[in-house]
Design a protein around this motif. Structure first.
Motif, PDB file in Angstrom:
ATOM      1  N   VAL A 193      26.281   5.016   6.838  1.00  0.00           N
ATOM      2  CA  VAL A 193      27.286   3.992   6.522  1.00  0.00           C
ATOM      3  C   VAL A 193      28.665   4.639   6.524  1.00  0.00           C
ATOM      4  O   VAL A 193      28.921   5.569   5.754  1.00  0.00           O
ATOM      5  N   ASP A 194      29.549   4.161   7.400  1.00  0.00           N
ATOM      6  CA  ASP A 194      30.930   4.638   7.429  1.00  0.00           C
ATOM      7  C   ASP A 194      31.858   3.464   7.154  1.00  0.00           C
ATOM      8  O   ASP A 194      31.632   2.348   7.613  1.00  0.00           O
ATOM      9  N   VAL A 195      32.902   3.718   6.376  1.00  0.00           N
ATOM     10  CA  VAL A 195      33.760   2.637   5.873  1.00  0.00           C
ATOM     11  C   VAL A 195      35.229   3.022   6.023  1.00  0.00           C
ATOM     12  O   VAL A 195      35.607   4.178   5.789  1.00  0.00           O
ATOM     13  N   LEU A 196      36.048   2.058   6.408  1.00  0.00           N
ATOM     14  CA  LEU A 196      37.502   2.229   6.483  1.00  0.00           C
ATOM     15  C   LEU A 196      38.166   1.326   5.453  1.00  0.00           C
ATOM     16  O   LEU A 196      37.785   0.157   5.312  1.00  0.00           O
ATOM     17  N   LEU A 248      32.311   3.183  -0.483  1.00  0.00           N
ATOM     18  CA  LEU A 248      31.149   2.325  -0.252  1.00  0.00           C
ATOM     19  C   LEU A 248      30.119   2.950   0.684  1.00  0.00           C
ATOM     20  O   LEU A 248      29.024   2.406   0.840  1.00  0.00           O
ATOM     21  N   GLY A 249      30.459   4.061   1.342  1.00  0.00           N
ATOM     22  CA  GLY A 249      29.578   4.593   2.368  1.00  0.00           C
ATOM     23  C   GLY A 249      29.277   6.068   2.198  1.00  0.00           C
ATOM     24  O   GLY A 249      29.620   6.688   1.184  1.00  0.00           O
ATOM     25  N   HIS A 250      28.629   6.628   3.216  1.00  0.00           N
ATOM     26  CA  HIS A 250      28.422   8.067   3.243  1.00  0.00           C
ATOM     27  C   HIS A 250      29.752   8.776   3.472  1.00  0.00           C
ATOM     28  O   HIS A 250      29.966   9.883   2.996  1.00  0.00           O
ATOM     29  N   ILE A 251      30.634   8.114   4.244  1.00  0.00           N
ATOM     30  CA  ILE A 251      32.004   8.599   4.392  1.00  0.00           C
ATOM     31  C   ILE A 251      32.941   7.401   4.339  1.00  0.00           C
ATOM     32  O   ILE A 251      32.680   6.352   4.941  1.00  0.00           O
ATOM     33  N   ASP A 252      34.014   7.547   3.563  1.00  0.00           N
ATOM     34  CA  ASP A 252      35.030   6.503   3.440  1.00  0.00           C
ATOM     35  C   ASP A 252      36.368   7.072   3.880  1.00  0.00           C
ATOM     36  O   ASP A 252      36.812   8.118   3.386  1.00  0.00           O
ATOM     37  N   PHE A 253      36.987   6.397   4.833  1.00  0.00           N
ATOM     38  CA  PHE A 253      38.304   6.787   5.333  1.00  0.00           C
ATOM     39  C   PHE A 253      39.362   5.880   4.706  1.00  0.00           C
ATOM     40  O   PHE A 253      39.228   4.646   4.739  1.00  0.00           O
ATOM     41  N   TYR A 254      40.410   6.477   4.163  1.00  0.00           N
ATOM     42  CA  TYR A 254      41.527   5.721   3.593  1.00  0.00           C
ATOM     43  C   TYR A 254      42.750   5.953   4.485  1.00  0.00           C
ATOM     44  O   TYR A 254      43.380   7.015   4.433  1.00  0.00           O
ATOM     45  N   ALA A 255      43.061   4.965   5.311  1.00  0.00           N
ATOM     46  CA  ALA A 255      44.210   5.080   6.216  1.00  0.00           C
ATOM     47  C   ALA A 255      45.494   4.857   5.436  1.00  0.00           C
ATOM     48  O   ALA A 255      45.642   3.841   4.756  1.00  0.00           O
ATOM     49  N   ASN A 256      46.391   5.840   5.494  1.00  0.00           N
ATOM     50  CA  ASN A 256      47.670   5.747   4.774  1.00  0.00           C
ATOM     51  C   ASN A 256      47.448   5.493   3.289  1.00  0.00           C
ATOM     52  O   ASN A 256      48.190   4.738   2.653  1.00  0.00           O
ATOM     53  N   GLY A 257      46.409   6.114   2.760  1.00  0.00           N
ATOM     54  CA  GLY A 257      46.070   5.947   1.351  1.00  0.00           C
ATOM     55  C   GLY A 257      45.317   4.669   1.056  1.00  0.00           C
ATOM     56  O   GLY A 257      44.959   4.408  -0.089  1.00  0.00           O
ATOM     57  N   GLY A 258      45.084   3.859   2.097  1.00  0.00           N
ATOM     58  CA  GLY A 258      44.375   2.598   1.907  1.00  0.00           C
ATOM     59  C   GLY A 258      45.276   1.431   1.577  1.00  0.00           C
ATOM     60  O   GLY A 258      44.796   0.304   1.355  1.00  0.00           O
TER      61      GLY A 258
END
Length: 451
Positions: free
Chosen positions: A206-209, A222-232
């Motif tokens: 599970v990958d989440v942005l 929420l996932g195995h990896i979570d990406f926060y673009a510009n801090g989210g």
């Protein structure tokens, strides 16, 4: 009749017959009156393949034999949209499908649950996510009975669609190959237990942005990896005030789709740096990628599965990256190390400009004032809007932001810029920066023996 006229007429007749034989389905476009009264969920599945890139086929939930182009030995990606308060189709749907098919020979199924999502009552749309998930679960089970592997299924959910993907995955005991959540919805899901939202157990990977955690999106991982673009939060180029109309509310949220499409199209790559906070990321405290091995920090988006094995071992990984205002969204990262020989401590901001082959790119490191102290290396993190393959000149500017105080000078003993992808370093020695005055020079390759 001339031969070319005859051939043209024949071609038109053939085209008409093909169109009659193969009806192109479109995403449901509901007007506002439907949005008020829609109660029949009526999930429609629109199939695109390389055999019918622009002409969707409405897939039967039970009879696959009528769709010979639906090859279950291929991978299948489901695109699941989110809340549609006006009932209008998402403007990005066709582009999303086209890019996936251009990238890989697969089945792309656009999930049209607009009859459930198009409702001015958001609570009702949330309630309908469970019904949509049950409908899709039944369909995937039939796919499996007809020879499809759950490993080869990729659910891509946007907003409410991310949680629908999670419910489907939970219904199938986490056997789905991959779930991608694009700014999973926050309202009415924040604070929920895992079984009532997307979570890492819903799929094998599970990958989440996150792009709108202070508005319509979900704040926590929420996932195995979570990406926060510009801090989210507050995506570059999005409106900052309510006077911009509806785009003020949805721009940050929808940016998640645009960023993912850039990754599918291989327009450019954005690495996510593991970090506990966005502040630490901006301060350059999270640039170590050794835990991920030789591949370095994970690249956001479609190709993140390259890091799947190591990410599964790590459990949950939270990462950050910054973007540009428009596509190509990726930035180019440098580590900047500054050593001064002023007697007194200086506080201020550094702007770096790179020049090469008629182009230039600028990074202003101004999220906080940096401390510069004699013979002490100050480490900064600079992100440029484009990558110059060959840097011919460099410009520096020092500022303090103090209008009324005397102007200071920053006596730079050495400045070193290291490209975080190519690991190339450029240096300059003995530069005096007068406050608010740009100094341009030719950098030289750094030598380890120097300082």
């Amino acid at each position: 009749m001339f031969l070319w006229q005859y051939l043209l007429t024949l071609l038109l007749l053939i085209t008409v017959q093909i169109c009659k034989a193969q009806r192109c389905e479109e995403f449901t476009d509901l007007n506002l009156s439907h949005a008020f009264i829609g109660t029949n969920l009526n999930v429609r599945l629109l199939l695109y393949t390389r055999e019918n890139v622009t002409c969707a086929a409405l897939v039967s939930h039970t009879n696959f034999s009528s769709h010979p182009q639906f090859n279950l030995s291929r991978r299948t990606a489901f695109i699941i949209h989110g809340y549609r308060p006006t009932g209008s189709p998402p403007g990005w749907i066709q582009k999303f499908s086209d890019m996936l098919l251009d990238r890989e020979d697969m089945n792309v199924i656009v999930v049209d649950w607009n009859y459930g999502a198009a409702n001015v009552n958001y609570f009702k749309a949330v309630e309908n996510t469970y019904k949509a998930a049950d409908n899709l679960t039944a369909f995937i089970k039939i796919m499996q009975e007809n020879g499809a592997s759950l490993n080869s299924i990729h659910l891509i959910g946007v907003s409410l669609g991310a949680h629908i993907a999670g419910f489907i995955g939970a219904n199938l005991n986490g056997s789905i190959g991959r779930i991608t959540g694009l700014d999973a919805a926050g309202p009415l899901y924040t604070g929920n237990p895992p079984e009532k939202r997307l979570d890492p157990t819903d799929a094998q990977f599970v990958d989440v942005l996150h792009t709108d955690i202070d508005g319509l999106g979900f704040r926590e991982p929420l996932g195995h990896i979570d990406f926060y673009a510009n801090g989210g939060t507050d995506q570059p180029g999005c409106p900052k005030t309510i006077f911009s109309g509806s785009s003020y509310f949805k721009c940050d949220h929808q940016r998640s789709v645009m960023l993912f499409l850039d990754s599918v199209d291989r327009t450019c790559t954005s690495r996510g740096f593991p970090c506990s906070s966005y502040k630490d990321f901006l301060n350059g405290n999270c640039l170590n990628c050794e835990v991920f091995g030789a591949e370095g920090c994970p690249v956001f988006g479609y190709d993140v599965t390259k890091w799947r094995d190591v990410l599964l071992k790590l459990g949950q990984t939270k990462t950050y990256f910054n973007t540009n205002k428009v596509s190509p969204y990726c930035t180019t990262s440098y580590r900047v190390e500054v050593m001064i020989w002023n007697q007194d401590v200086r506080w201020g901001y550094i702007t770096v400009k790179l020049h090469g082959n008629g182009k230039e790119t600028v990074a202003t490191i101004n999220h906080r004032a940096s401390q510069f102290q004699k013979f002490t290396e100050t480490k900064l993190f600079a992100q440029f809007d484009k990558d110059l393959q060959s840097v011919k000149k460099m410009s520096l500017k020092f500022s303090t932001g103090n209008v009324l105080k005397p102007k200071y000078k920053l006596r730079v003993l050495r400045i070193r810029l290291t490209h975080l992808e190519r690991k190339e370093s450029l240096c300059r020695y003995d530069v005096i920066l007068e406050e608010n005055k740009e100094v341009t020079f030719r950098p030289i390759p750094c030598e380890d023996s120097n300082f």
